[in-house]
Design a protein around this motif. Structure first.
Motif, PDB file in Angstrom:
ATOM      1  N   UNK A  72       0.710  -1.268   0.125  1.00  0.00           N
ATOM      2  CA  UNK A  72      -0.140   0.005  -0.022  1.00  0.00           C
ATOM      3  C   UNK A  72       0.865   1.014  -0.099  1.00  0.00           C
ATOM      4  N   UNK A  73       0.392   2.366  -0.586  1.00  0.00           N
ATOM      5  CA  UNK A  73       1.108   3.508  -0.509  1.00  0.00           C
ATOM      6  C   UNK A  73       0.069   4.706  -0.440  1.00  0.00           C
ATOM      7  N   UNK A  74       0.530   5.690   0.485  1.00  0.00           N
ATOM      8  CA  UNK A  74      -0.509   6.542   0.878  1.00  0.00           C
ATOM      9  C   UNK A  74      -0.057   7.907   0.459  1.00  0.00           C
ATOM     10  N   UNK A  75      -1.123   8.897  -0.097  1.00  0.00           N
ATOM     11  CA  UNK A  75      -0.760  10.258  -0.780  1.00  0.00           C
ATOM     12  C   UNK A  75      -0.525  10.867   0.703  1.00  0.00           C
ATOM     13  N   UNK A  76       0.638  11.574   0.958  1.00  0.00           N
ATOM     14  CA  UNK A  76       0.932  12.386   2.304  1.00  0.00           C
ATOM     15  C   UNK A  76       0.073  13.465   2.174  1.00  0.00           C
ATOM     16  N   UNK A  77      -0.540  14.128   1.234  1.00  0.00           N
ATOM     17  CA  UNK A  77      -1.326  15.378   0.827  1.00  0.00           C
ATOM     18  C   UNK A  77      -2.721  15.137   1.440  1.00  0.00           C
ATOM     19  N   UNK A  78      -3.191  13.882   1.046  1.00  0.00           N
ATOM     20  CA  UNK A  78      -4.848  13.678   1.226  1.00  0.00           C
ATOM     21  C   UNK A  78      -4.791  12.771   2.396  1.00  0.00           C
ATOM     22  N   UNK A  79      -3.936  12.097   2.431  1.00  0.00           N
ATOM     23  CA  UNK A  79      -4.072  10.727   3.409  1.00  0.00           C
ATOM     24  C   UNK A  79      -4.843   9.571   2.863  1.00  0.00           C
ATOM     25  N   UNK A  80      -5.016   9.613   1.509  1.00  0.00           N
ATOM     26  CA  UNK A  80      -5.655   8.442   1.103  1.00  0.00           C
ATOM     27  C   UNK A  80      -4.757   7.292   0.743  1.00  0.00           C
ATOM     28  N   UNK A  81      -5.116   6.174   1.090  1.00  0.00           N
ATOM     29  CA  UNK A  81      -4.149   4.867   0.747  1.00  0.00           C
ATOM     30  C   UNK A  81      -4.726   4.158  -0.376  1.00  0.00           C
ATOM     31  N   UNK A  82      -3.796   3.587  -1.216  1.00  0.00           N
ATOM     32  CA  UNK A  82      -4.186   2.952  -2.388  1.00  0.00           C
ATOM     33  C   UNK A  82      -3.173   1.612  -2.267  1.00  0.00           C
ATOM     34  N   UNK A  83      -3.766   0.870  -3.229  1.00  0.00           N
ATOM     35  CA  UNK A  83      -3.048  -0.406  -3.511  1.00  0.00           C
ATOM     36  C   UNK A  83      -1.772  -0.094  -4.219  1.00  0.00           C
ATOM     37  N   UNK A  84      -0.547  -0.519  -4.023  1.00  0.00           N
ATOM     38  CA  UNK A  84       0.585   0.008  -4.401  1.00  0.00           C
ATOM     39  C   UNK A  84       1.479  -1.121  -5.067  1.00  0.00           C
ATOM     40  N   UNK A  85       2.426  -0.706  -5.943  1.00  0.00           N
ATOM     41  CA  UNK A  85       3.158  -1.623  -6.403  1.00  0.00           C
ATOM     42  C   UNK A  85       4.497  -0.763  -6.821  1.00  0.00           C
ATOM     43  N   UNK A  86       5.640  -1.457  -6.900  1.00  0.00           N
ATOM     44  CA  UNK A  86       6.932  -0.951  -7.100  1.00  0.00           C
ATOM     45  C   UNK A  86       7.748  -1.822  -7.995  1.00  0.00           C
ATOM     46  N   UNK A  87       8.545  -1.327  -8.769  1.00  0.00           N
ATOM     47  CA  UNK A  87       9.397  -2.241  -9.597  1.00  0.00           C
ATOM     48  C   UNK A  87      10.763  -1.424  -9.584  1.00  0.00           C
ATOM     49  N   UNK A  88      11.719  -2.209  -9.247  1.00  0.00           N
ATOM     50  CA  UNK A  88      13.227  -1.861  -9.182  1.00  0.00           C
ATOM     51  C   UNK A  88      14.097  -2.274 -10.495  1.00  0.00           C
TER      52      UNK A  88
END
Length: 113
Positions: A72-88
């Protein structure tokens, strides 16, 4: 003699654990210019270290294999949390927050410091 062996063993374990660290761990420059720290073992948390939202934890990820991470990733400005993914990929980390089961995603690329 035992003390010298113990110190040598401890030093070896410290160096080895640094070598085994996951490549996602460390400090990253976000697209907005802030510094984010990713730390953990198996489960990784993302905390902003600089910028307007310094000190705020904005994500939690687990390794999904092949330099991919999910969580999960949260937008610090709105405090909304989303399903997240990351690729290195090398020294770049593509971060995405998604809604509707990944149908709509917003991405940005971070760079390792």
């Amino acid at each position: 003699m035992f003390r010298k062996v113990s110190l040598a063993l401890a030093a070896t374990l410290i160096v080895a654990s640094a070598a085994w660290a996951d490549p996602i761990e460390g400090n990253w420059k976000t697209q907005a210019g802030s510094t984010a720290a990713i730390a953990g073992s198996g489960s990784f948390s993302i905390t902003l270290k600089s910028g307007k939202y310094a000190g705020k934890t904005i994500g939690s990820f687990k390794a999904a294999g092949d330099n991919k991470y999910t969580g999960t990733i949260t937008d610090p400005e709105t405090d909304k949390t989303y399903s997240g993914k990351a690729t290195l990929s090398g020294a770049s980390l593509k971060m995405s927050g998604c809604v509707l089961g990944g149908l709509i995603c917003k991405s940005q690329t971070w760079h390792k410091l």
